[in-house]
Design a protein around this motif. Structure first.
Motif, PDB file in Angstrom:
ATOM      1  N   LEU A  67       0.836  -1.199   0.000  1.00  0.00           N
ATOM      2  CA  LEU A  67       0.000   0.000   0.000  1.00  0.00           C
ATOM      3  C   LEU A  67       0.873   1.252   0.000  1.00  0.00           C
ATOM      4  N   LYS A  68       1.947   1.232   0.760  1.00  0.00           N
ATOM      5  CA  LYS A  68       2.865   2.371   0.768  1.00  0.00           C
ATOM      6  C   LYS A  68       3.481   2.582  -0.617  1.00  0.00           C
ATOM      7  N   ASN A  69       3.824   1.488  -1.292  1.00  0.00           N
ATOM      8  CA  ASN A  69       4.398   1.603  -2.634  1.00  0.00           C
ATOM      9  C   ASN A  69       3.400   2.227  -3.606  1.00  0.00           C
ATOM     10  N   LEU A  70       2.138   1.811  -3.525  1.00  0.00           N
ATOM     11  CA  LEU A  70       1.116   2.396  -4.382  1.00  0.00           C
ATOM     12  C   LEU A  70       1.009   3.894  -4.145  1.00  0.00           C
ATOM     13  N   ILE A  71       0.985   4.293  -2.884  1.00  0.00           N
ATOM     14  CA  ILE A  71       0.890   5.710  -2.558  1.00  0.00           C
ATOM     15  C   ILE A  71       2.077   6.478  -3.128  1.00  0.00           C
ATOM     16  N   ASP A  72       3.266   5.916  -3.011  1.00  0.00           N
ATOM     17  CA  ASP A  72       4.453   6.575  -3.555  1.00  0.00           C
ATOM     18  C   ASP A  72       4.347   6.766  -5.063  1.00  0.00           C
ATOM     19  N   VAL A  73       3.771   5.786  -5.743  1.00  0.00           N
ATOM     20  CA  VAL A  73       3.595   5.898  -7.188  1.00  0.00           C
ATOM     21  C   VAL A  73       2.566   6.977  -7.530  1.00  0.00           C
ATOM     22  N   LEU A  74       1.523   7.096  -6.716  1.00  0.00           N
ATOM     23  CA  LEU A  74       0.429   8.022  -7.000  1.00  0.00           C
ATOM     24  C   LEU A  74       0.762   9.477  -6.709  1.00  0.00           C
ATOM     25  N   LEU A  75       1.607   9.726  -5.711  1.00  0.00           N
ATOM     26  CA  LEU A  75       1.857  11.103  -5.299  1.00  0.00           C
ATOM     27  C   LEU A  75       2.877  11.760  -6.233  1.00  0.00           C
ATOM     28  N   VAL A  76       2.353  12.415  -7.248  1.00  0.00           N
ATOM     29  CA  VAL A  76       3.188  13.093  -8.239  1.00  0.00           C
ATOM     30  C   VAL A  76       2.631  14.501  -8.439  1.00  0.00           C
ATOM     31  N   THR A  77       3.481  15.494  -8.255  1.00  0.00           N
ATOM     32  CA  THR A  77       3.031  16.866  -8.476  1.00  0.00           C
ATOM     33  C   THR A  77       2.604  17.051  -9.924  1.00  0.00           C
ATOM     34  N   GLY A  78       1.487  17.764 -10.086  1.00  0.00           N
ATOM     35  CA  GLY A  78       0.944  17.965 -11.415  1.00  0.00           C
ATOM     36  C   GLY A  78       0.010  16.860 -11.849  1.00  0.00           C
ATOM     37  N   GLN A  79      -0.041  15.772 -11.077  1.00  0.00           N
ATOM     38  CA  GLN A  79      -0.907  14.651 -11.402  1.00  0.00           C
ATOM     39  C   GLN A  79      -2.023  14.484 -10.368  1.00  0.00           C
ATOM     40  N   THR A  80      -1.655  14.333  -9.113  1.00  0.00           N
ATOM     41  CA  THR A  80      -2.655  14.170  -8.059  1.00  0.00           C
ATOM     42  C   THR A  80      -2.688  15.366  -7.100  1.00  0.00           C
ATOM     43  N   PHE A  81      -1.674  16.191  -7.144  1.00  0.00           N
ATOM     44  CA  PHE A  81      -1.675  17.438  -6.376  1.00  0.00           C
ATOM     45  C   PHE A  81      -0.691  18.397  -7.025  1.00  0.00           C
ATOM     46  N   GLU A  82      -0.762  19.657  -6.622  1.00  0.00           N
ATOM     47  CA  GLU A  82       0.149  20.675  -7.134  1.00  0.00           C
ATOM     48  C   GLU A  82       0.422  21.678  -6.024  1.00  0.00           C
TER      49      GLU A  82
END
Length: 236
Positions: free
Chosen positions: A140-155
């Motif tokens: 689950l931590k690995n998935l979160i690391d993949v998802l948290l990308v500036t410009g994609q899921t937050f900015e």
């Protein structure tokens, strides 16, 4: 604290006496608004490797009632222990997001982008997970690391983070060997972390179901199962 906290471990200690469920803390108006809006697409993220695990059992009950209420909704499940297309978050993936990345690194980044795009396409998230060593599981931590990308899921706007996922909801269904009261002991690195991550991505409307004292077996599931039925009917 380097021991594994899971249902199969002996109980270490009783952690407080108040449920960590945040449902009661949500404003009534927000709950009423959510209840009138059925999800069109639901992503179920299962972090437990045990099909019969407590978080999976309560999630099954939640989904059964939600599907009965919203039969036309799209339901997709990610079993993280089996889902092989989520890349490992490492330096090669980070490099692949830049212009200087190698072909292999760019392939990893592209694989990660596909996961992000699919994740963002849903409007409702169900996160089912056991607590391991006071925190989330490695998958689950690995998935979160993949998802948290500036410009994609937050900015960042004027130096402050702003979530890019709007009009979405999440429910966390979490199992523990002990009990972790909100605002109580400082050793819960599971629910607070997950709440922060989804809020960072813009998902402000959140609920949670706590499955406490999982070593008690079926007895531990009684109240969470009822909560699952109620939330599926009245909030989801």
């Amino acid at each position: 604290f380097n021991f594994l906290v899971s249902r199969d471990s002996p109980p270490q200690t009783k952690m407080g006496c108040v449920s960590s469920n945040t449902a009661a803390a949500q404003p009534a108006a927000a709950a009423a608004t959510a209840a009138s809006s059925k999800p069109s697409s639901v992503l179920v993220i299962r972090a437990s490797p045990r099909a019969s695990g407590h978080s999976n059992k309560v999630t099954d009950e939640f989904l059964k009632n939600l599907k009965s209420k919203s039969p036309s909704s799209k339901f997709v499940e990610w079993h993280l222990e089996e889902k092989m297309d989520i890349p490992e978050f490492r330096q090669a993936l980070i490099n692949g997001r830049g212009a200087a990345g190698t072909a292999e690194e760019k392939a990893l980044a592209s694989q990660g982008q596909k996961i992000i795009d699919e994740f963002k396409s849903f409007d409702f998230y169900v996160v089912a997970a056991p607590m391991w060593n006071f925190a989330v599981t490695p998958k689950l931590k690995n998935l979160i690391d993949v998802l948290l990308v500036t410009g994609q899921t937050f900015e960042y706007v004027d130096g402050a983070p702003k979530g890019l996922l709007v009009n979405k909801r999440v429910i966390f269904i979490l199992a523990h060997m002990g009990q972790y009261p909100k605002g109580g002991l400082d050793n819960d690195f599971q629910l607070p972390y997950l709440q922060f991550v989804w809020k960072l991505m813009g998902v402000q409307e959140q609920k949670s179901i706590a499955i406490d004292f999982s070593f008690k077996g079926d007895e531990a599931d009684v109240k969470p199962l009822e909560e699952a039925r109620t939330l599926a009917r009245n909030w989801a």
